[in-house]
Design a protein around this motif. Structure first.
Motif, PDB file in Angstrom:
ATOM      1  N   GLU A 178     103.402  43.956  46.371  1.00 26.86           N
ATOM      2  CA  GLU A 178     103.516  42.548  46.767  1.00 26.86           C
ATOM      3  C   GLU A 178     102.407  41.753  46.091  1.00 26.86           C
ATOM      4  O   GLU A 178     101.223  42.072  46.231  1.00 26.86           O
ATOM      5  CB  GLU A 178     103.409  42.423  48.283  1.00 26.86           C
ATOM      6  CG  GLU A 178     103.565  41.005  48.791  1.00 26.86           C
ATOM      7  CD  GLU A 178     103.402  40.929  50.301  1.00 26.86           C
ATOM      8  OE1 GLU A 178     104.432  40.932  50.993  1.00 26.86           O
ATOM      9  OE2 GLU A 178     102.243  40.887  50.764  1.00 26.86           O
ATOM     10  N   VAL A 179     102.801  40.706  45.353  1.00 26.46           N
ATOM     11  CA  VAL A 179     101.848  39.856  44.621  1.00 26.46           C
ATOM     12  C   VAL A 179     101.900  38.459  45.214  1.00 26.46           C
ATOM     13  O   VAL A 179     102.973  37.836  45.279  1.00 26.46           O
ATOM     14  CB  VAL A 179     102.190  39.809  43.118  1.00 26.46           C
ATOM     15  CG1 VAL A 179     101.198  38.911  42.380  1.00 26.46           C
ATOM     16  CG2 VAL A 179     102.201  41.214  42.526  1.00 26.46           C
ATOM     17  N   THR A 180     100.743  37.961  45.647  1.00 26.86           N
ATOM     18  CA  THR A 180     100.633  36.607  46.205  1.00 26.86           C
ATOM     19  C   THR A 180      99.773  35.765  45.292  1.00 26.86           C
ATOM     20  O   THR A 180      98.597  36.092  45.042  1.00 26.86           O
ATOM     21  CB  THR A 180     100.007  36.639  47.609  1.00 26.86           C
ATOM     22  OG1 THR A 180     100.791  37.467  48.467  1.00 26.86           O
ATOM     23  CG2 THR A 180      99.922  35.233  48.197  1.00 26.86           C
ATOM     24  N   ALA A 181     100.324  34.676  44.760  1.00 24.69           N
ATOM     25  CA  ALA A 181      99.557  33.789  43.883  1.00 24.69           C
ATOM     26  C   ALA A 181      98.531  33.011  44.693  1.00 24.69           C
ATOM     27  O   ALA A 181      98.859  32.430  45.729  1.00 24.69           O
ATOM     28  CB  ALA A 181     100.499  32.837  43.155  1.00 24.69           C
ATOM     29  N   THR A 182      97.283  32.992  44.234  1.00 26.15           N
ATOM     30  CA  THR A 182      96.228  32.197  44.871  1.00 26.15           C
ATOM     31  C   THR A 182      95.929  30.938  44.062  1.00 26.15           C
ATOM     32  O   THR A 182      95.075  30.137  44.434  1.00 26.15           O
ATOM     33  CB  THR A 182      94.954  33.028  45.030  1.00 26.15           C
ATOM     34  OG1 THR A 182      94.548  33.535  43.748  1.00 26.15           O
ATOM     35  CG2 THR A 182      95.187  34.199  45.974  1.00 26.15           C
ATOM     36  N   ALA A 183      96.628  30.781  42.946  1.00 24.13           N
ATOM     37  CA  ALA A 183      96.607  29.581  42.116  1.00 24.13           C
ATOM     38  C   ALA A 183      97.897  29.599  41.318  1.00 24.13           C
ATOM     39  O   ALA A 183      98.637  30.583  41.325  1.00 24.13           O
ATOM     40  CB  ALA A 183      95.379  29.554  41.200  1.00 24.13           C
ATOM     41  N   ALA A 184      98.179  28.506  40.617  1.00 28.02           N
ATOM     42  CA  ALA A 184      99.415  28.451  39.846  1.00 28.02           C
ATOM     43  C   ALA A 184      99.480  29.600  38.841  1.00 28.02           C
ATOM     44  O   ALA A 184      98.488  29.928  38.181  1.00 28.02           O
ATOM     45  CB  ALA A 184      99.511  27.111  39.123  1.00 28.02           C
ATOM     46  N   ASN A 185     100.646  30.226  38.740  1.00 28.74           N
ATOM     47  CA  ASN A 185     100.909  31.281  37.763  1.00 28.74           C
ATOM     48  C   ASN A 185      99.999  32.495  37.922  1.00 28.74           C
ATOM     49  O   ASN A 185      99.612  33.135  36.947  1.00 28.74           O
ATOM     50  CB  ASN A 185     100.794  30.732  36.336  1.00 28.74           C
ATOM     51  CG  ASN A 185     101.599  29.470  36.119  1.00 28.74           C
ATOM     52  OD1 ASN A 185     101.075  28.405  35.838  1.00 28.74           O
ATOM     53  ND2 ASN A 185     102.917  29.579  36.297  1.00 28.74           N
ATOM     54  N   GLY A 186      99.692  32.841  39.167  1.00 27.30           N
ATOM     55  CA  GLY A 186      98.925  34.059  39.413  1.00 27.30           C
ATOM     56  C   GLY A 186      99.750  35.293  39.085  1.00 27.30           C
ATOM     57  O   GLY A 186     100.985  35.276  39.178  1.00 27.30           O
ATOM     58  N   TYR A 187      99.068  36.389  38.711  1.00 20.89           N
ATOM     59  CA  TYR A 187      99.798  37.582  38.288  1.00 20.89           C
ATOM     60  C   TYR A 187      98.915  38.823  38.399  1.00 20.89           C
ATOM     61  O   TYR A 187      97.689  38.729  38.570  1.00 20.89           O
ATOM     62  CB  TYR A 187     100.283  37.434  36.839  1.00 20.89           C
ATOM     63  CG  TYR A 187      99.152  37.302  35.835  1.00 20.89           C
ATOM     64  CD1 TYR A 187      98.560  38.429  35.253  1.00 20.89           C
ATOM     65  CD2 TYR A 187      98.650  36.043  35.470  1.00 20.89           C
ATOM     66  CE1 TYR A 187      97.511  38.302  34.340  1.00 20.89           C
ATOM     67  CE2 TYR A 187      97.610  35.906  34.570  1.00 20.89           C
ATOM     68  CZ  TYR A 187      97.042  37.045  34.002  1.00 20.89           C
ATOM     69  OH  TYR A 187      96.001  36.920  33.117  1.00 20.89           O
ATOM     70  N   VAL A 188      99.552  39.975  38.289  1.00 22.12           N
ATOM     71  CA  VAL A 188      98.844  41.231  38.067  1.00 22.12           C
ATOM     72  C   VAL A 188      99.326  41.793  36.740  1.00 22.12           C
ATOM     73  O   VAL A 188     100.471  41.559  36.323  1.00 22.12           O
ATOM     74  CB  VAL A 188      99.083  42.255  39.196  1.00 22.12           C
ATOM     75  CG1 VAL A 188      98.563  41.726  40.520  1.00 22.12           C
ATOM     76  CG2 VAL A 188     100.553  42.639  39.306  1.00 22.12           C
TER      77      VAL A 188
END
Length: 419
Positions: free
Chosen positions: A163-173
């Motif tokens: 599960e990936v949650t963006a903390t700013a626009a276009n967040g990623y792993v």
């Protein structure tokens, strides 16, 4: 299936094999354990429980196992002759009283049973690390403007997803980097859904050398999962690529599984590390999405989750290499194409590593593991006491066979082995 713990399995084995019981203490000292609710009985024989093992599974390792030397029925007290407890038992501490077999031997028997059980599973082949999201932790995925965690409620053909949650626009792993050659054809795919209507996922093939996007899919979805694919050509000067799994806006949440990466002329894949024997492999399959892509896909390359066919893949060899980084490599008869490659195989359940560990029981029922463990325990007792448990051994195997008919993998069904 609901997972269970080693302690729960052991305590059922203790009871069902008539080895003793488990209860809650009401107190104790450095050399005693007191249970006024079960053990206090003025009519009981003081010889009861003497030389039995007294196990406190919730205590520190040094305080867990002692041997009972005396039993005082009037006060419900078991006294041991070992080193005094570092921390005395208190009310509601779990204890186990076990005859004939040490608790450590019971744990060994339970793990030995798990090692003999198999279940059918599916897993893709890919060039990146932790592509199936089954590794413990998230360190294989480097986060930028995002947080990430493994979850057990959304795996596709496996137990976990990322599960990936963006903390700013276009967040990623980002995955590890994979070496490539300029001009080569490549394929990337993933299983993905978002957590709320309006959230958007971003799936990107990233040129690590030139710090540029090679291919990307941005999609607004509901909570439905999709199979997403990107075909690409490695740009001039690019020597490494990686996958980025992200979400578009701050607060958007995307859930990913099965991050697959192939490159042109790839026909040799590392098998999963648990695939060590030829007989485990049941088939190798292409994952082919059917029908039309979903209408709100920005690149028209996201397909419904289960609109999938599994045509067979021919393989030319299974390379066995017990000294290599993986014990087996799967060699395709032809190069990988623009479809993911999956294996269907038999896998052993994971063993328990601690009393609170759930091992591989996410995928197995408690009854199945208990039935198998009882066979191991009675085999151990029969060897130790020179054949006195022959009847119990036979009964345990009959009981296990009845459970196994419902729980054990059914093998290839209508499919044929690839070799």
């Amino acid at each position: 299936m609901a997972s269970t713990t080693r302690r729960a399995i052991r305590q059922r084995v203790i009871q069902e094999c008539s080895l003793g019981f488990n209860r809650l203490a009401t107190g104790g000292t450095g050399t005693t354990m007191v249970d006024t609710r079960r053990l206090q009985n003025t009519g009981a024989d003081s010889r009861n429980h003497v030389n039995f093992y007294l196990n406190l599974p919730g205590a520190a390792a040094a305080d867990q196992v002692r041997v009972v030397t005396t039993y005082t029925p009037a006060s419900g007290t078991l006294t041991h002759g070992g080193v005094a407890y570092g921390v005395s038992p208190v009310a509601d501490d779990v204890y186990e009283v076990i005859k004939w077999i040490h608790p450590d031997d019971l744990n060994t028997a339970i793990n030995r049973a798990l090692e003999k059980l198999w279940y059918e599973t599916w897993m893709p082949l890919s060039l990146i690390d932790d592509y199936d999201m089954e590794s413990s932790g998230v360190t294989n995925w480097t986060a930028t403007n995002s947080t990430r965690q493994k979850i057990t409620t959304a795996g596709w053909y496996q137990d976990q997803a990322l599960e990936v949650t963006a903390t700013a626009a276009n967040g990623y792993v980002q995955s590890n980097s994979v070496p490539v050659k300029a001009g080569a054809f490549g394929f990337a795919g993933v299983t993905v859904n978002t957590s709320a209507t309006g959230d958007k996922f971003e799936f990107t093939v990233w040129d690590v050398t030139n710090a540029a996007v090679i291919g990307s899919v941005v999609e607004e979805t509901t909570m439905m999962r999709h199979q997403v694919a990107v075909s690409f050509t490695v740009p001039t000067g690019c020597r490494q690529v990686a996958l980025r799994l992200g979400a578009e806006a701050n607060g958007d949440i995307a859930v990913y599984d099965n991050a697959i990466l192939h490159v042109q002329h790839q026909n040799r894949f590392n098998a999963p590390t648990w695939l060590t024997k030829r007989d485990q492999l049941l088939s190798v399959r292409w994952q082919v999405s059917l029908g039309s892509p979903v209408t709100n896909s920005s690149s028209q390359s996201a397909y419904p989750e289960d609109a999938v066919d599994w045509p067979p893949v021919l393989i030319s060899e299974l390379e066995i290499d017990p000294t290599g980084t993986v014990p087996m490599r799967i060699v395709l008869a032809d190069y990988a194409s623009s479809y993911p490659v999956w294996v269907q195989a038999l896998r052993q359940y994971s063993v328990f590593t601690a009393d609170t560990s759930t091992g591989g029981t996410t995928d197995a029922s408690e009854d199945y593991i208990v039935a198998a463990a009882k066979c191991e325990v009675y085999e151990m007792l029969n060897a130790r006491f020179k054949g006195r448990f022959e009847k119990e051994v036979k009964a345990a195997y009959r009981s296990f066979a009845a459970v196994a008919r419902a729980e054990a993998p059914r093998g290839e069904r209508s499919w044929k082995r690839v070799m």
